[in-house]
Motif scaffolding. Structure first.
Motif, PDB file in Angstrom:
ATOM      1  N   GLU A 128       0.569  -1.118  -0.078  1.00 20.28           N
ATOM      2  CA  GLU A 128      -0.087  -0.067  -0.054  1.00 20.28           C
ATOM      3  C   GLU A 128       0.970   1.294  -0.011  1.00 20.28           C
ATOM      4  O   GLU A 128       1.482   1.698   1.071  1.00 20.28           O
ATOM      5  N   VAL A 129       0.953   2.042  -1.128  1.00 21.33           N
ATOM      6  CA  VAL A 129       2.038   2.734  -1.424  1.00 21.33           C
ATOM      7  C   VAL A 129       1.004   3.984  -1.036  1.00 21.33           C
ATOM      8  O   VAL A 129       0.000   4.505  -1.054  1.00 21.33           O
ATOM      9  N   PRO A 130       1.722   5.150  -0.430  1.00 22.70           N
ATOM     10  CA  PRO A 130       1.014   6.529  -0.152  1.00 22.70           C
ATOM     11  C   PRO A 130       0.184   7.033  -1.541  1.00 22.70           C
ATOM     12  O   PRO A 130       0.826   6.999  -2.502  1.00 22.70           O
ATOM     13  N   ARG A 131      -0.815   7.690  -1.328  1.00 19.77           N
ATOM     14  CA  ARG A 131      -1.699   8.116  -2.217  1.00 19.77           C
ATOM     15  C   ARG A 131      -1.023   9.215  -3.040  1.00 19.77           C
ATOM     16  O   ARG A 131      -0.113   9.887  -2.518  1.00 19.77           O
ATOM     17  N   HIS A 132      -1.117   9.472  -4.396  1.00 21.99           N
ATOM     18  CA  HIS A 132      -0.572  10.207  -5.455  1.00 21.99           C
ATOM     19  C   HIS A 132       0.869  10.292  -5.559  1.00 21.99           C
ATOM     20  O   HIS A 132       1.596  11.185  -6.003  1.00 21.99           O
ATOM     21  N   THR A 133       1.488   9.058  -4.859  1.00 23.17           N
ATOM     22  CA  THR A 133       3.020   8.968  -5.221  1.00 23.17           C
ATOM     23  C   THR A 133       3.183   8.198  -6.537  1.00 23.17           C
ATOM     24  O   THR A 133       2.351   7.461  -6.926  1.00 23.17           O
ATOM     25  N   VAL A 134       4.330   8.496  -7.012  1.00 21.06           N
ATOM     26  CA  VAL A 134       4.668   7.654  -8.457  1.00 21.06           C
ATOM     27  C   VAL A 134       5.879   6.972  -8.004  1.00 21.06           C
ATOM     28  O   VAL A 134       7.005   7.510  -7.956  1.00 21.06           O
ATOM     29  N   VAL A 135       5.646   5.550  -8.137  1.00 20.30           N
ATOM     30  CA  VAL A 135       6.855   4.847  -7.835  1.00 20.30           C
ATOM     31  C   VAL A 135       7.663   4.414  -9.217  1.00 20.30           C
ATOM     32  O   VAL A 135       7.014   4.161 -10.225  1.00 20.30           O
ATOM     33  N   SER A 136       9.051   4.858  -9.480  1.00 20.85           N
ATOM     34  CA  SER A 136       9.689   4.733 -10.669  1.00 20.85           C
ATOM     35  C   SER A 136      10.601   3.381 -10.803  1.00 20.85           C
ATOM     36  O   SER A 136      10.797   3.252 -11.640  1.00 20.85           O
ATOM     37  N   HIS A 137      10.932   3.197  -9.247  1.00 20.58           N
ATOM     38  CA  HIS A 137      11.891   1.805  -9.335  1.00 20.58           C
ATOM     39  C   HIS A 137      11.608   1.209  -7.949  1.00 20.58           C
ATOM     40  O   HIS A 137      11.377   1.928  -6.922  1.00 20.58           O
ATOM     41  N   ALA A 138      11.610   0.114  -7.932  1.00 18.77           N
ATOM     42  CA  ALA A 138      11.381  -0.582  -6.709  1.00 18.77           C
ATOM     43  C   ALA A 138      12.456  -1.997  -6.699  1.00 18.77           C
ATOM     44  O   ALA A 138      12.676  -2.364  -7.767  1.00 18.77           O
ATOM     45  N   GLU A 139      12.933  -2.135  -5.470  1.00 22.98           N
ATOM     46  CA  GLU A 139      14.077  -3.013  -5.015  1.00 22.98           C
ATOM     47  C   GLU A 139      13.469  -3.918  -4.093  1.00 22.98           C
ATOM     48  O   GLU A 139      13.390  -3.368  -2.993  1.00 22.98           O
ATOM     49  N   VAL A 140      13.439  -5.144  -4.051  1.00 21.88           N
ATOM     50  CA  VAL A 140      12.839  -6.040  -3.121  1.00 21.88           C
ATOM     51  C   VAL A 140      14.174  -7.200  -2.878  1.00 21.88           C
ATOM     52  O   VAL A 140      14.530  -7.786  -3.702  1.00 21.88           O
ATOM     53  N   THR A 141      14.308  -7.050  -1.335  1.00 22.84           N
ATOM     54  CA  THR A 141      15.360  -8.255  -1.087  1.00 22.84           C
ATOM     55  C   THR A 141      14.908  -9.019  -0.063  1.00 22.84           C
ATOM     56  O   THR A 141      14.546  -8.161   1.085  1.00 22.84           O
ATOM     57  N   LEU A 142      14.794 -10.247  -0.021  1.00 19.76           N
ATOM     58  CA  LEU A 142      14.290 -11.031   1.166  1.00 19.76           C
ATOM     59  C   LEU A 142      15.641 -11.525   1.747  1.00 19.76           C
ATOM     60  O   LEU A 142      16.479 -12.245   0.665  1.00 19.76           O
ATOM     61  N   ARG A 143      15.752 -11.724   2.858  1.00 12.38           N
ATOM     62  CA  ARG A 143      17.014 -12.512   3.529  1.00 12.38           C
ATOM     63  C   ARG A 143      16.405 -13.792   4.468  1.00 12.38           C
ATOM     64  O   ARG A 143      15.183 -13.624   4.836  1.00 12.38           O
ATOM     65  N   GLY A 144      17.322 -14.691   4.594  1.00 12.81           N
ATOM     66  CA  GLY A 144      16.724 -16.009   5.292  1.00 12.81           C
ATOM     67  C   GLY A 144      17.761 -17.079   4.954  1.00 12.81           C
ATOM     68  O   GLY A 144      19.067 -17.002   4.668  1.00 12.81           O
ATOM     69  N   LEU A 145      17.368 -18.419   5.108  1.00  9.72           N
ATOM     70  CA  LEU A 145      18.011 -19.419   4.489  1.00  9.72           C
ATOM     71  C   LEU A 145      17.115 -19.966   3.526  1.00  9.72           C
ATOM     72  O   LEU A 145      16.261 -20.151   3.310  1.00  9.72           O
ATOM     73  N   CYS A 146      18.279 -20.783   2.443  1.00 10.45           N
ATOM     74  CA  CYS A 146      17.509 -21.141   1.298  1.00 10.45           C
ATOM     75  C   CYS A 146      17.240 -22.485   1.890  1.00 10.45           C
ATOM     76  O   CYS A 146      17.426 -23.110   2.851  1.00 10.45           O
ATOM     77  N   ALA A 147      16.309 -23.389   1.006  1.00 10.16           N
ATOM     78  CA  ALA A 147      16.004 -24.649   1.152  1.00 10.16           C
ATOM     79  C   ALA A 147      16.950 -25.758   1.886  1.00 10.16           C
ATOM     80  O   ALA A 147      16.795 -26.412   2.850  1.00 10.16           O
ATOM     81  N   GLU A 148      18.200 -25.691   1.161  1.00 11.67           N
ATOM     82  CA  GLU A 148      19.157 -26.684   1.477  1.00 11.67           C
ATOM     83  C   GLU A 148      19.843 -26.216   2.722  1.00 11.67           C
ATOM     84  O   GLU A 148      20.134 -26.891   3.865  1.00 11.67           O
ATOM     85  N   CYS A 149      20.081 -24.930   3.182  1.00 11.54           N
ATOM     86  CA  CYS A 149      20.659 -24.486   4.468  1.00 11.54           C
ATOM     87  C   CYS A 149      19.482 -24.539   5.370  1.00 11.54           C
ATOM     88  O   CYS A 149      20.076 -24.849   6.438  1.00 11.54           O
ATOM     89  N   ALA A 150      18.211 -24.356   5.421  1.00 12.49           N
ATOM     90  CA  ALA A 150      17.357 -24.450   6.326  1.00 12.49           C
ATOM     91  C   ALA A 150      17.288 -25.761   6.640  1.00 12.49           C
ATOM     92  O   ALA A 150      17.020 -26.417   7.991  1.00 12.49           O
ATOM     93  N   VAL A 151      17.360 -27.114   5.796  1.00 11.00           N
ATOM     94  CA  VAL A 151      17.258 -28.384   6.258  1.00 11.00           C
ATOM     95  C   VAL A 151      18.560 -28.670   7.025  1.00 11.00           C
ATOM     96  O   VAL A 151      18.577 -29.571   7.906  1.00 11.00           O
ATOM     97  N   LYS A 152      19.734 -27.925   6.846  1.00 11.19           N
ATOM     98  CA  LYS A 152      21.217 -28.505   7.625  1.00 11.19           C
ATOM     99  C   LYS A 152      21.043 -27.683   8.804  1.00 11.19           C
ATOM    100  O   LYS A 152      21.826 -28.208   9.673  1.00 11.19           O
ATOM    101  N   THR A 153      20.167 -26.751   9.027  1.00 13.26           N
ATOM    102  CA  THR A 153      20.228 -25.998  10.312  1.00 13.26           C
ATOM    103  C   THR A 153      19.138 -26.236  11.269  1.00 13.26           C
ATOM    104  O   THR A 153      17.978 -25.728  10.992  1.00 13.26           O
ATOM    105  N   PRO A 154      19.528 -27.170  12.318  1.00 13.22           N
ATOM    106  CA  PRO A 154      18.406 -27.665  13.122  1.00 13.22           C
ATOM    107  C   PRO A 154      17.619 -26.448  13.904  1.00 13.22           C
ATOM    108  O   PRO A 154      18.234 -25.444  14.089  1.00 13.22           O
ATOM    109  N   GLY A 155      16.347 -26.525  14.073  1.00 10.53           N
ATOM    110  CA  GLY A 155      15.508 -25.658  14.733  1.00 10.53           C
ATOM    111  C   GLY A 155      15.391 -24.209  13.591  1.00 10.53           C
ATOM    112  O   GLY A 155      14.487 -23.470  14.117  1.00 10.53           O
ATOM    113  N   LYS A 156      15.682 -24.533  12.333  1.00 15.97           N
ATOM    114  CA  LYS A 156      15.295 -23.018  11.587  1.00 15.97           C
ATOM    115  C   LYS A 156      14.523 -23.633  10.592  1.00 15.97           C
ATOM    116  O   LYS A 156      13.835 -22.565   9.981  1.00 15.97           O
ATOM    117  N   ALA A 157      14.417 -24.816  10.329  1.00 14.64           N
ATOM    118  CA  ALA A 157      13.479 -25.297   9.223  1.00 14.64           C
ATOM    119  C   ALA A 157      11.990 -25.151   9.697  1.00 14.64           C
ATOM    120  O   ALA A 157      11.672 -25.271  10.544  1.00 14.64           O
TER     121      ALA A 157
END
Length: 157
Positions: A128-157
């Motif tokens: 939900e972007v503020p009204r009347h704003t114009v977004v010209s560029h967006a960068e989305v970065t998610l962080r965490g553990l990939c599927a392989e690392c999540a399986v290897k790390t106990p308690g994180k999967a």
């Protein structure tokens, strides 16, 4: 009334070098140098979000005389032409992405891999972007553990 002469239909572009060359010509007065072509081909061959140094080592196999500074300049030119994306991940080295379709990135905190994350077509569906704003560029970065690392790390999967 005279009919205008028919122009021959433009043929589809199938040669990657021709695609790159056209993109460079559209982006201003840049030209496709052999170094830029090699850097682009290295990014297209392995779509794994490499650092500039990774690209340098890949290109150096085919072009031993290339310098790291030239690789950085090529990456900048390719980014400015819209052929690749520059990916910033906080304090980690910059990465480069050959996927130019709008998307985000997932960064694994354990192994450092970067994966593309598809986005919905409209930002309105995701945020939900503020009204009347114009977004010209967006960068989305998610962080965490990939599927392989999540399986290897106990308690994180």
């Amino acid at each position: 009334m005279k009919t205008p002469p028919r122009r021959p239909a433009s043929k589809p572009v199938s040669d990657p070098a021709e695609t790159v060359s056209r993109a460079f010509s559209r982006s201003g007065n840049r030209r496709l140098t052999p170094q830029r072509k090699q850097v682009y081909e290295a990014l297209m061959a392995q779509r794994d979000h490499p650092t500039a140094q990774d690209v340098f080592f890949r290109v150096r196999e085919k072009m031993p005389s290339i310098s790291l500074a030239t690789v950085y300049n090529c990456l900048e030119a390719l980014t400015e032409s819209g052929l690749i994306k520059h990916v910033n991940l906080e304090r980690a080295p910059s990465r480069y992405c050959a996927n130019t379709i709008p998307h985000g990135h997932f960064f694994c905190d354990e192994c450092g891999t970067v994966a593309d994350v598809p986005l919905k077509e409209s930002l309105d569906e995701s945020w939900e972007v503020p009204r009347h704003t114009v977004v010209s560029h967006a960068e989305v970065t998610l962080r965490g553990l990939c599927a392989e690392c999540a399986v290897k790390t106990p308690g994180k999967a």
